[in-house]
Design a protein around this motif. Structure first.
Motif, PDB file in Angstrom:
ATOM      1  N   PRO A 297      51.541  37.123  34.484  1.00  0.00           N
ATOM      2  CA  PRO A 297      51.646  38.004  35.658  1.00  0.00           C
ATOM      3  C   PRO A 297      53.083  38.006  36.185  1.00  0.00           C
ATOM      4  CG  PRO A 297      50.446  35.981  36.171  1.00  0.00           C
ATOM      5  CD  PRO A 297      50.605  36.010  34.694  1.00  0.00           C
ATOM      6  N   PHE A 298      53.600  39.196  36.494  1.00  0.00           N
ATOM      7  CA  PHE A 298      54.991  39.334  36.909  1.00  0.00           C
ATOM      8  C   PHE A 298      55.209  38.803  38.327  1.00  0.00           C
ATOM      9  CE2 PHE A 298      55.728  43.421  34.169  1.00  0.00           C
ATOM     10  CZ  PHE A 298      55.527  42.663  33.021  1.00  0.00           C
ATOM     11  N   ASN A 299      56.291  38.073  38.497  1.00  0.00           N
ATOM     12  CA  ASN A 299      56.821  37.752  39.832  1.00  0.00           C
ATOM     13  C   ASN A 299      55.806  37.100  40.764  1.00  0.00           C
ATOM     14  OD1 ASN A 299      59.271  39.030  39.071  1.00  0.00           O
ATOM     15  ND2 ASN A 299      58.494  41.023  39.750  1.00  0.00           N
ATOM     16  N   ALA A 324      57.425  32.715  39.674  1.00  0.00           N
ATOM     17  CA  ALA A 324      57.044  31.873  38.529  1.00  0.00           C
ATOM     18  C   ALA A 324      57.640  32.331  37.205  1.00  0.00           C
ATOM     19  CB  ALA A 324      55.525  31.830  38.409  1.00  0.00           C
ATOM     20  N   ASN A 325      58.474  33.384  37.198  1.00  0.00           N
ATOM     21  CA  ASN A 325      58.972  33.913  35.929  1.00  0.00           C
ATOM     22  C   ASN A 325      59.603  32.833  35.045  1.00  0.00           C
ATOM     23  OD1 ASN A 325      58.129  36.476  36.581  1.00  0.00           O
ATOM     24  ND2 ASN A 325      60.147  37.210  37.213  1.00  0.00           N
ATOM     25  N   PHE A 326      60.506  32.050  35.622  1.00  0.00           N
ATOM     26  CA  PHE A 326      61.197  31.044  34.812  1.00  0.00           C
ATOM     27  C   PHE A 326      60.361  29.784  34.628  1.00  0.00           C
ATOM     28  CE2 PHE A 326      64.647  33.905  35.613  1.00  0.00           C
ATOM     29  CZ  PHE A 326      65.410  33.811  34.453  1.00  0.00           C
ATOM     30  N   ALA A 327      59.288  29.660  35.376  1.00  0.00           N
ATOM     31  CA  ALA A 327      58.317  28.601  35.096  1.00  0.00           C
ATOM     32  C   ALA A 327      57.563  28.928  33.808  1.00  0.00           C
ATOM     33  CB  ALA A 327      57.353  28.444  36.263  1.00  0.00           C
ATOM     34  N   TRP A 328      57.173  30.193  33.651  1.00  0.00           N
ATOM     35  CA  TRP A 328      56.482  30.604  32.427  1.00  0.00           C
ATOM     36  C   TRP A 328      57.383  30.398  31.212  1.00  0.00           C
ATOM     37  CZ3 TRP A 328      51.573  30.826  32.361  1.00  0.00           C
ATOM     38  CH2 TRP A 328      50.829  31.328  33.441  1.00  0.00           C
TER      39      TRP A 328
END
Length: 528
Positions: A297-299, A324-328
């Motif tokens: 899911p984005f952002n 969470a983008n850079f967590a993914w």
């Protein structure tokens, strides 16, 4: 429909079947009807596969066609007599039916809805290792039109007439997948959470070429990445057993869809569910994977918990609590084997964001050379968002896994002008579009002995850049910064793309504001 790009198979059969089924929906919402229709297709599929194997056993001298072990040994679901399609079809139009309840062992009276629920219970019990708590069992509820159920059974009963043997089952699998995509379109944003458009999945799979090894998706939705991976293996004369599939899904309803989708295709996979998700409860903490594919899911802003502080996965920097983008990305890199590769769908902002330490994480990923290729996608590809998206391709070792020595080099592809409109709101890649993207990547990546020919930059489409060039651009990864012949803004994002993103974020803020107002009103009402 098939002539425009032909991104998979001719869809005349699937489209006609869906159109006929949708007419029976009446006032039922797509999100509710989805489980009604898909559950029945699943029942039809496993019953037909069972009957085909049963016919084979009847021709064998020492085989017992009513022995469940005979079917399990052939990787076919055992379907008890009360759950077989011919039993459902024979009772589809009867207002009252007497049957034995598999949960109590006693006779009871019901209708076609309760008979279907009983069939689902029976199949789950008989195949508990794969199907426990997976199948929908709400057909008997009073709100569901039993005439509609009977007509759906009659409609799906005709599917087997379109082919014989394995071909008939392939049609059912195709129908199931097509129904999933159409329900995703009907549900809009909510539908996109469980479904990634087929042409996007196919692009990722064709780029990574998962021939053998472990394949992983930490937010697997309805399982489209896995289905396409299996197709890739089969289309290249490989064996399904050469890859092992692992996935995790937080939404229990979507997890059920995934399990059913893979079962319909005959795909064996280890798909875990927990309501905490991959960040808080990693289902495979010790496993490393040869391929990872994901459309997270984005952002998402509400993902952070204090226990994630200093997590071993944040090897390039702690991701911001508000996105969470850079967590993914880091979760996926953490799970890659030493020669593993990954393809991840993310919002365009991930390529250029300077906020909350994201630029530092991106810089460290670039400097440590785990970024392989960036692909800018056209708008309107997804059901769930109008925010322009991109593909991140990651590699733990850019001189391994089929790569020529590409350390310190990055491929940028601008695919924003590719694709065709399938309707007024959504775009898809054609087979030619996918081939254009993947051919550029494979030529750039492949060793000379692969015989693909030399890679060449194409103005307006693709360019190979060095680490020094990326440093000069402040470690921004937007393809428009590097590819010649593109009119772009300073950050490489076209105005139309930027506007679409701003509009969607504004709508999201409005929705959050409305939810907060409702919560405040409810709290005040309780106090009063």
């Amino acid at each position: 429909m098939a002539s425009q790009g032909n991104s998979g198979s001719d869809l005349e059969f699937e489209a006609e079947l869906f159109k006929a089924a949708d007419k029976l929906r009446g006032n039922l919402e797509p999100s509710e009807y989805k489980h009604v229709a898909l559950g029945l297709i699943f029942l039809k599929y496993i019953s037909e596969a069972f009957e085909l194997h049963r016919k084979k056993l009847l021709q064998e001298e020492y085989a017992d066609p009513e022995d469940a072990e005979e079917y399990l040994a052939a990787n076919v679901f055992w379907v008890p007599p009360e759950a077989r399609w011919d039993n459902l079809q024979a009772n589809a139009k009867r207002p009252k039916i007497t049957f034995v309840d598999v949960n109590t062992g006693k006779e009871r009276e019901g209708d076609i809805g309760s008979l279907i629920d009983n069939a689902m219970d029976s199949i789950e019990r008989a195949n508990a290792s794969v199907l426990k708590d997976v199948l929908p069992k709400e057909y008997g509820r009073p709100q569901l039109d039993k005439t509609m159920l009977g007509e759906l059974i009659d409609l799906f009963s005709t599917v087997g007439m379109h082919g014989a043997g394995k071909n008939s089952r392939d049609l059912l699998g195709r129908a199931y997948e097509y129904f999933i995509s159409q329900f995703a379109g009907a549900e809009g944003r909510r539908g996109g959470e469980f479904f990634t458009p087929r042409s996007v999945v196919q692009t990722i799979v064709e780029m990574l070429e998962p021939h053998n090894g472990r394949v992983y998706d930490p937010c697997c939705g309805s399982g489209g990445m896995f289905v396409q991976s299996e197709r890739f293996i089969e289309s290249h004369q490989g064996r399904r057993s050469d890859i092992a599939i692992y996935g995790q899904e937080r939404n229990h309803t979507t997890w059920k869809l995934c399990k059913m989708n893979l079962a319909v295709r005959g795909i064996d996979a280890d798909i875990k569910w927990n309501n905490e998700g991959s960040f808080l409860n990693d289902a495979f903490p010790q496993l490393k994977f040869d391929y990872a594919m994901a459309n997270p899911p984005f952002n998402i802003s509400e993902w952070w918990q204090p226990q994630l502080e200093g997590d071993v996965r944040w090897q390039f920097g702690q991701p911001p609590a508000g996105n969470a983008n850079f967590a993914w990305l880091q979760h996926i890199i953490h799970h890659l084997a030493p020669r593993g590769t990954a393809g991840v769908v993310l919002a365009n902002g991930s390529m250029s964001s300077q906020q909350s330490g994201e630029s530092d994480i991106r810089k460290d990923m670039i400097e440590k050379d785990v970024v392989d290729c960036m692909v800018a996608l056209p708008g309107q590809l997804f059901y769930s968002t109008q925010i322009p998206a991109c593909l991140w391709f990651l590699a733990r070792d850019k001189s391994a896994n089929g790569h020529r020595h590409r350390k310190g080099e990055f491929l940028f592809i601008d695919a924003r002008n590719l694709g065709y409109m399938v309707d007024r709101t959504r775009r898809e890649f054609s087979e030619d579009d996918i081939a254009k993207i993947t051919d550029a990547y494979h030529r750039w990546r492949a060793k000379p002995e692969a015989g693909l020919g030399d890679y060449q930059d194409v103005p307006g489409f693709c360019r190979s850049a060095t680490l020094e060039e990326v440093r000069k651009h402040g470690h921004v990864l937007t393809p428009g910064r590097y590819i010649e012949g593109i009119e772009a803004e300073d950050d490489g994002i076209l105005f139309a793309d930027r506007l679409a993103g701003l509009v969607e974020r504004l709508e999201s803020h409005f929705a959050e504001s409305a939810a907060l107002q409702n919560k405040i009103s409810e709290t005040l009402a309780k106090i009063a």
